[in-house]
Structures are given as structure tokens and as C-alpha cells.
Enzyme design. Sequence first.
Site, PDB file in Angstrom:
ATOM      1  N   GLU A 163     -21.431 -36.109  -6.230  1.00  0.00           N
ATOM      2  CA  GLU A 163     -20.493 -36.423  -7.488  1.00  0.00           C
ATOM      3  C   GLU A 163     -21.535 -37.073  -8.199  1.00  0.00           C
ATOM      4  OE1 GLU A 163     -16.726 -38.262  -6.774  1.00  0.00           O
ATOM      5  OE2 GLU A 163     -15.976 -36.804  -5.449  1.00  0.00           O
ATOM      6  N   GLU A 267     -14.729 -32.436   1.048  1.00  0.00           N
ATOM      7  CA  GLU A 267     -13.860 -33.381   1.162  1.00  0.00           C
ATOM      8  C   GLU A 267     -12.455 -32.633   0.651  1.00  0.00           C
ATOM      9  OE1 GLU A 267     -15.840 -37.623  -0.558  1.00  0.00           O
ATOM     10  OE2 GLU A 267     -14.015 -36.957  -1.173  1.00  0.00           O
TER      11      GLU A 267
END
Length: 474
Positions: A163, A267
Site C-alpha cells: 500500500e 487481505e
Amino acid sequence: MAPMKTALFSLATLLLPSVVQAVQPIEVQGSEFINSVSGKRFQMIGVAYQPGGSSGFNPEAGTDPLSDANICRRDAALMQRLGVNTLRVYNLNPDVNHDECASIFNAAGIYMILDVNSPLPNQSLNRGAPWESYSSDYLARVFQVVENFKAFPNLLGFFSGNEVINEESVVEVPGYIRAVTRDLKDYIAKQADRPIPVGYSAADVRPMLPDTAAYLSCAIAEEASSKIDLFGLNSYSWCGDASFDSSGYDTLVADFNATTIPIFFSEYGCIEVKPRLFTEVAALYSDQMTGVFSGGLIYEYTQEENNYGLVEFNDNNTASLLGDYDTLQRQFAALDFTKIQSADASATALTPEPCSAELITGAAGNFSTNFTLPSRPSGVDDMINNGVPNAKTGRLVEVTETSVGETVYDSSGNPIQGLAVNVLADDQSNTPGSATGSSSGANPSQTGAAPRGGWMDSAVLIVGALTLLAALSV
């Protein structure tokens, strides 16, 4: 020594316990993960594993999620029972020994995908000024993580970033992620015995998500190793009893339908609706998605302050299964695992497109179309060619202790009896539906069987061989 005695002595020697290799390394072929020996497609059925949250990574105390063999043994047994074949660890300390934990998960048939960065200063790329954090010291630590884990056959791959690209990141960030990927892959090519995939874990941030994947996965002729091998997506769009369409999974499949590398959820597991139903599991491993996606990792294994956990660690060194664990176990057990292991020859033959500005949609605004990558910092070429100095190089060790010593309670508060790691045969990985322990009062036939391939089986064979040797020597 007589020939018969020599032969029998050799037989007894061969029967001594050997290092278990429960899994075979996973390779990337086109857009699929493939078992390097069986040729079967590998679908990731996994969990994010960062027990203790940020406090579970403590370099000053010499601890991280893979530093305590007792904890790893317990969690490997519970993951086997859940049906997990992969775990992801975010923060690792390359100065501690990970041999026992990595070997335990290997024996349990559970692969590892590992982040090479940490939240500490100078141990990850700074999205606001990546040129400041991209240094020889930073890369030395990255290479130390590689040294820790490169020898383990259950190492599925590394994430070079997590990220880093979002709305606040500067336009140069994607180029620096490719540079770190290049450096990692070049180090692995020189210092490891096999290719180890390297990829990136992205936030589900639109409209930049497709551009992120396109930029990182295309091919630069003069920087071939900078291309990521796999792409993880952190997505929480399926909440409650959603559907393939209402969750936006249909859009994700359309976005990545032309992928030339494996795509998976690094995730997933929305908690906006509690308790979680995990109905997205059936969709993720259905025909609607398996042509594009290679499974995913539920967030997360341990209960932390954010309440995403499947298992809660108690203050008295015990652990308790939560209701989400049971629900997820049922969803995993319902999967037709044999069906999703079939490889698609057309998918494994895919090759990446050459990088060009035309691959970037521009929907995200000022997304980089510059494919000239940063040069390596001074001294990094020497580390790549000769190895990083003073690194701890991990090695596979024999797993002799399989029983879990810590008490674990099921979601009803009953202690689970017979909890142990089931040491798998040398060509197996864990699959859903195989439990290794039962709650108190359960049918004894459901309790964990004696581990296969463990020291007890070897001991029986050794005693038999030595007994025969003694009889013939009389």
C-alpha cells in the site's frame, strides 16, 4: 564388516529421521501459481498472521511473529485445522532465528508470503520522498530478510511493498517500487538456489488500482527483473451476505481479466457486518473468479484492537477460538479443492506486455508513465554479487515436537484435546477439512491422529532394522 551387515547398517542409516520437506516450492507460470513438482495449480487459502499487532514485532526484545517455536507450533496446528495453506507475515526481524517456526509451518504444509519492510524508520519506502529512503542501508536490511528465508521450500514469495501507492503518494513512487523489486530479484538470482517470486500488495484504491497493476507488471527489456511476479489486492468490498455483483467482485474480475501474473487477495474479510459470514469464500473459489484470481488471505488470524481476529490470545498464555474461526472453517471445508487445482495451459503460457504509456489509463490523474528506473545506491551491486555481510541465513530443521503444550479453547469455551501439528508427507500441502484436534467430549475418532512422517514412525523403522541387524550378526 560383512556385506549383509553393511547393507543393513546402510538401511538403518537411511531410516534415521531426516529433514521434512512437506511442501514443494511454488512457481509462477503465466497468471497462475503452479506446484513445481506435481504441476497442479496452487490456490492460496490463507490468513494474515501478525500476532500481537505492531507490538508483536519488537527488534529490541528480539521477537517477531516467527521467533517463538511454541507459539508457531500452536498456530500451525490451528491453521491446519482451519484449512489454511498460506500465511502472510508483515514485519520480520532479520536479526533473530526463524528456523524452527519456518520449519514447523513447512512440516504442516503451510506456505509463507513475507513482507520485506517494517514500520521502523529507514526500513520501508517513504511514499512522500522515496528517493530519500531508497538507500544501501535500506536494501541491506531487505536482503537480510531474503537470507533468513531463502532456503525454506514453503517460502512462496516476498512483497516488495504494501500500500505504498495511494492518493498521497508522489508520481515517482511506482518507479521506486519497481527498483526495489529489481534489486530483490537480482539478489535472489545470485544468492538463492531457486527463483523466489516477488510482488506488490496494493490497496483497493480507485481509480489508480488498474494503473498500479499495469505499471508494475509490464516488461521493460533493459530492466527485466523489475517486473513483479505476483499482485496482491487488499480488498474489503464484500460485506455481510453480499453477492458477486453487489460486492464489486465482478468489476475486479473485469479489471484483471487480462492479467499475465497471478492476482489474489492479500487481505480480505470485511467486518462492517458482524458476525462475519465469509460468503465471499465460495465466490472467490468459484468458476466466476478462479479464471482470474488465485485465492486470498483472510485478515486476520489473531484478535487485535481492530476486531478482525479468528483466534484470541489470552493473558494466561492460553488461546480461544472465536466464532469467526468456526464460520470460516465451514466455508473452507465446503470447497471442492481438487477442482480448483486444475491448471489452465492457456493461462500458464501468458507473457507480459511491453511497458508503454498506453498501458496507463490516466483515470487516476498524474500516474507515472516514466519507465526509466532509479539507479542502485552505491554498494548495492557488491551486496547482490557477494551477499549481504553478517546476515543470518536460515535453514530447514527437523520438527521433532508436534504436540501443542498451550491450552486452546474452542468457541464454546471447551479445551481442545489432542491438538498437534500433523507432519505431512514430503509432497503435500495442507488442505481444508483436515482437523488435528477436537473439543473435550467429542467423538474420539475425530481427535488428531499421530503425525505422519514424524520421529515415531522413523523410530519404529529404526528399531526394526537394528533388531534384524543384531539377529543376523549373531
